[in-house]
Design a protein around this motif. Structure first.
Motif, PDB file in Angstrom:
ATOM      1  N   ILE A   8      -3.213   5.560   1.115  1.00 30.75           N
ATOM      2  CA  ILE A   8      -2.075   6.396   0.721  1.00 30.75           C
ATOM      3  C   ILE A   8      -2.334   7.798   1.262  1.00 30.75           C
ATOM      4  CG2 ILE A   8      -0.734   7.338  -1.199  1.00 30.75           C
ATOM      5  CD1 ILE A   8      -1.963   4.967  -2.903  1.00 30.75           C
ATOM      6  N   THR A   9      -1.392   8.299   2.056  1.00 29.36           N
ATOM      7  CA  THR A   9      -1.503   9.651   2.602  1.00 29.36           C
ATOM      8  C   THR A   9      -0.278  10.430   2.152  1.00 29.36           C
ATOM      9  OG1 THR A   9      -2.683   8.787   4.525  1.00 29.36           O
ATOM     10  CG2 THR A   9      -1.771  11.020   4.704  1.00 29.36           C
ATOM     11  N   ALA A  10      -0.528  11.541   1.459  1.00 28.15           N
ATOM     12  CA  ALA A  10       0.549  12.414   0.980  1.00 28.15           C
ATOM     13  C   ALA A  10       0.211  13.828   1.435  1.00 28.15           C
ATOM     14  CB  ALA A  10       0.670  12.342  -0.537  1.00 28.15           C
ATOM     15  N   GLY A  11       0.903  14.281   2.484  1.00 27.71           N
ATOM     16  CA  GLY A  11       0.560  15.581   3.049  1.00 27.71           C
ATOM     17  C   GLY A  11      -0.857  15.539   3.585  1.00 27.71           C
ATOM     18  N   ARG A  12      -1.734  16.426   3.087  1.00 28.90           N
ATOM     19  CA  ARG A  12      -3.123  16.480   3.547  1.00 28.90           C
ATOM     20  C   ARG A  12      -4.066  15.641   2.686  1.00 28.90           C
ATOM     21  NH1 ARG A  12      -3.784  22.426   3.170  1.00 28.90           N
ATOM     22  NH2 ARG A  12      -1.610  22.900   3.423  1.00 28.90           N
ATOM     23  N   ASP A  35       7.010   4.888   4.605  1.00 32.27           N
ATOM     24  CA  ASP A  35       7.017   6.331   4.835  1.00 32.27           C
ATOM     25  C   ASP A  35       8.201   6.886   4.066  1.00 32.27           C
ATOM     26  OD1 ASP A  35       4.954   7.274   6.815  1.00 32.27           O
ATOM     27  OD2 ASP A  35       5.831   5.621   7.968  1.00 32.27           O
ATOM     28  N   ILE A  36       7.939   7.518   2.924  1.00 37.68           N
ATOM     29  CA  ILE A  36       9.015   7.942   2.030  1.00 37.68           C
ATOM     30  C   ILE A  36       8.650   9.293   1.413  1.00 37.68           C
ATOM     31  CG2 ILE A  36      10.297   7.317  -0.069  1.00 37.68           C
ATOM     32  CD1 ILE A  36       9.607   4.367   0.622  1.00 37.68           C
ATOM     33  N   SER A  37       9.639  10.148   1.194  1.00 37.51           N
ATOM     34  CA  SER A  37       9.396  11.412   0.498  1.00 37.51           C
ATOM     35  C   SER A  37       9.144  11.127  -0.973  1.00 37.51           C
ATOM     36  CB  SER A  37      10.593  12.347   0.636  1.00 37.51           C
ATOM     37  OG  SER A  37      10.695  12.795   1.962  1.00 37.51           O
ATOM     38  N   GLY A  38       8.051  11.695  -1.480  1.00 37.79           N
ATOM     39  CA  GLY A  38       7.685  11.483  -2.873  1.00 37.79           C
ATOM     40  C   GLY A  38       8.237  12.561  -3.779  1.00 37.79           C
ATOM     41  N   GLU A  39       8.360  12.209  -5.040  1.00 38.32           N
ATOM     42  CA  GLU A  39       8.744  13.151  -6.088  1.00 38.32           C
ATOM     43  C   GLU A  39       7.601  13.201  -7.091  1.00 38.32           C
ATOM     44  OE1 GLU A  39      11.486  15.003  -6.011  1.00 38.32           O
ATOM     45  OE2 GLU A  39      12.046  14.048  -4.142  1.00 38.32           O
ATOM     46  N   ILE A  45       3.169  10.753  -8.933  1.00 37.44           N
ATOM     47  CA  ILE A  45       4.005  10.769  -7.729  1.00 37.44           C
ATOM     48  C   ILE A  45       4.749   9.446  -7.729  1.00 37.44           C
ATOM     49  CG2 ILE A  45       4.054  10.749  -5.198  1.00 37.44           C
ATOM     50  CD1 ILE A  45       1.354  12.266  -5.301  1.00 37.44           C
ATOM     51  N   TYR A  46       6.041   9.496  -7.435  1.00 38.27           N
ATOM     52  CA  TYR A  46       6.814   8.254  -7.372  1.00 38.27           C
ATOM     53  C   TYR A  46       7.815   8.338  -6.238  1.00 38.27           C
ATOM     54  CZ  TYR A  46      10.666  10.732  -9.590  1.00 38.27           C
ATOM     55  OH  TYR A  46      11.676  11.626  -9.858  1.00 38.27           O
ATOM     56  N   PHE A  47       8.211   7.160  -5.734  1.00 31.81           N
ATOM     57  CA  PHE A  47       9.215   7.091  -4.675  1.00 31.81           C
ATOM     58  C   PHE A  47       9.782   5.685  -4.641  1.00 31.81           C
ATOM     59  CE2 PHE A  47       4.855   7.009  -3.206  1.00 31.81           C
ATOM     60  CZ  PHE A  47       4.754   5.789  -2.539  1.00 31.81           C
ATOM     61  N   GLY A  48      11.076   5.601  -4.361  1.00 32.87           N
ATOM     62  CA  GLY A  48      11.745   4.311  -4.273  1.00 32.87           C
ATOM     63  C   GLY A  48      11.241   3.522  -3.077  1.00 32.87           C
ATOM     64  N   ILE A  49      11.087   2.212  -3.273  1.00 36.40           N
ATOM     65  CA  ILE A  49      10.627   1.341  -2.192  1.00 36.40           C
ATOM     66  C   ILE A  49      11.550   0.125  -2.093  1.00 36.40           C
ATOM     67  CG2 ILE A  49       8.235   2.115  -2.317  1.00 36.40           C
ATOM     68  CD1 ILE A  49       7.568  -0.450  -3.876  1.00 36.40           C
ATOM     69  N   PRO A  50      11.570  -0.530  -0.931  1.00 39.00           N
ATOM     70  CA  PRO A  50      12.453  -1.684  -0.736  1.00 39.00           C
ATOM     71  C   PRO A  50      11.860  -2.973  -1.324  1.00 39.00           C
ATOM     72  CG  PRO A  50      11.287  -1.245   1.292  1.00 39.00           C
ATOM     73  CD  PRO A  50      10.903  -0.149   0.321  1.00 39.00           C
ATOM     74  N   VAL A  51      11.541  -2.918  -2.616  1.00 33.85           N
ATOM     75  CA  VAL A  51      10.977  -4.067  -3.330  1.00 33.85           C
ATOM     76  C   VAL A  51      11.764  -4.241  -4.619  1.00 33.85           C
ATOM     77  CG1 VAL A  51       8.936  -4.876  -4.622  1.00 33.85           C
ATOM     78  CG2 VAL A  51       8.651  -3.788  -2.384  1.00 33.85           C
ATOM     79  N   VAL A 119       5.113  10.635   1.917  1.00 34.85           N
ATOM     80  CA  VAL A 119       4.020   9.759   1.522  1.00 34.85           C
ATOM     81  C   VAL A 119       4.024   8.542   2.435  1.00 34.85           C
ATOM     82  CG1 VAL A 119       3.003   8.414  -0.366  1.00 34.85           C
ATOM     83  CG2 VAL A 119       4.253  10.522  -0.887  1.00 34.85           C
ATOM     84  N   ARG A 120       2.867   8.235   3.011  1.00 34.59           N
ATOM     85  CA  ARG A 120       2.710   7.032   3.834  1.00 34.59           C
ATOM     86  C   ARG A 120       1.777   6.080   3.100  1.00 34.59           C
ATOM     87  NH1 ARG A 120       3.713   4.612   8.499  1.00 34.59           N
ATOM     88  NH2 ARG A 120       2.127   3.274   9.441  1.00 34.59           N
ATOM     89  N   VAL A 121       2.201   4.835   2.967  1.00 31.47           N
ATOM     90  CA  VAL A 121       1.371   3.793   2.370  1.00 31.47           C
ATOM     91  C   VAL A 121       1.248   2.701   3.419  1.00 31.47           C
ATOM     92  CG1 VAL A 121       1.088   2.198   0.444  1.00 31.47           C
ATOM     93  CG2 VAL A 121       2.332   4.346   0.087  1.00 31.47           C
ATOM     94  N   GLU A 122      -0.001   2.352   3.748  1.00 33.63           N
ATOM     95  CA  GLU A 122      -0.234   1.351   4.800  1.00 33.63           C
ATOM     96  C   GLU A 122      -1.432   0.480   4.435  1.00 33.63           C
ATOM     97  OE1 GLU A 122      -1.209   3.525   8.406  1.00 33.63           O
ATOM     98  OE2 GLU A 122      -2.234   5.026   7.195  1.00 33.63           O
ATOM     99  N   ARG A 123      -1.521  -0.652   5.091  1.00 36.43           N
ATOM    100  CA  ARG A 123      -2.671  -1.529   4.903  1.00 36.43           C
ATOM    101  C   ARG A 123      -3.893  -0.843   5.498  1.00 36.43           C
ATOM    102  NH1 ARG A 123      -0.009  -7.452   6.342  1.00 36.43           N
ATOM    103  NH2 ARG A 123       1.693  -7.259   4.815  1.00 36.43           N
ATOM    104  N   ALA A 124      -5.016  -0.954   4.799  1.00 33.25           N
ATOM    105  CA  ALA A 124      -6.258  -0.293   5.270  1.00 33.25           C
ATOM    106  C   ALA A 124      -7.206  -1.320   5.874  1.00 33.25           C
ATOM    107  CB  ALA A 124      -6.939   0.424   4.097  1.00 33.25           C
TER     108      ALA A 124
END
Length: 124
Positions: A8-12, A35-39, A45-51, A119-124
């Motif tokens: 999970i990468t959010a800014g720095r 890749d979604i803008s977080g609130e 931190i939360y953000f809508g996802i396509p799930v 916010v970027r969430v990706e497989r590690a």
């Protein structure tokens, strides 16, 4: 089952996390990368996802570092401290959530993230 790790990468700020064996975790894994803008809402931190997932052992109180899915908003949530709904030291989501993983290491690194941060969430 192979362990499913994500980054999970959010800014720095970057943190690794591991997903559990739930149906919700599988649905989130299948939707990556995101890749979604977080609130922010307190120390969340939360953000809508396509799930779309139904409540699955939904919890009213979560632990520090939990990753959860909020069914009413189809949202990915990262909990790193109290929210406006918390009582005392507990960490309480707005309503019950499906916990699907947890941050590895110190989740409080997310305290510096502000609303609107990508916010970027990706497989590690």
């Amino acid at each position: 089952m192979t362990e499913r790790k994500i980054r999970i990468t959010a800014g720095r700020v970057t943190a690794d996390a591991v997903l559990n064996g739930s149906k919700t975790a599988a649905a989130v894994w299948d939707a990556l990368p995101l890749d979604i803008s977080g609130e922010t809402w307190g120390d969340e931190i939360y953000f809508g996802i396509p799930v779309k997932a139904r409540p699955e052992d939904a919890r009213e109180v979560v632990d520090l570092g939990d990753l959860a899915y909020w069914p009413p908003g189809s949202a990915f949530c990262i909990f790193f401290g109290p929210t406006p709904s918390s009582r005392g030291d507990e960490i309480r989501p707005a309503s019950p959530v499906n916990v699907f993983g947890r941050v590895l290491g110190d989740p409080t690194v997310f305290k510096s993230v502000r609303s609107g941060t990508k916010v970027r969430v990706e497989r590690a």
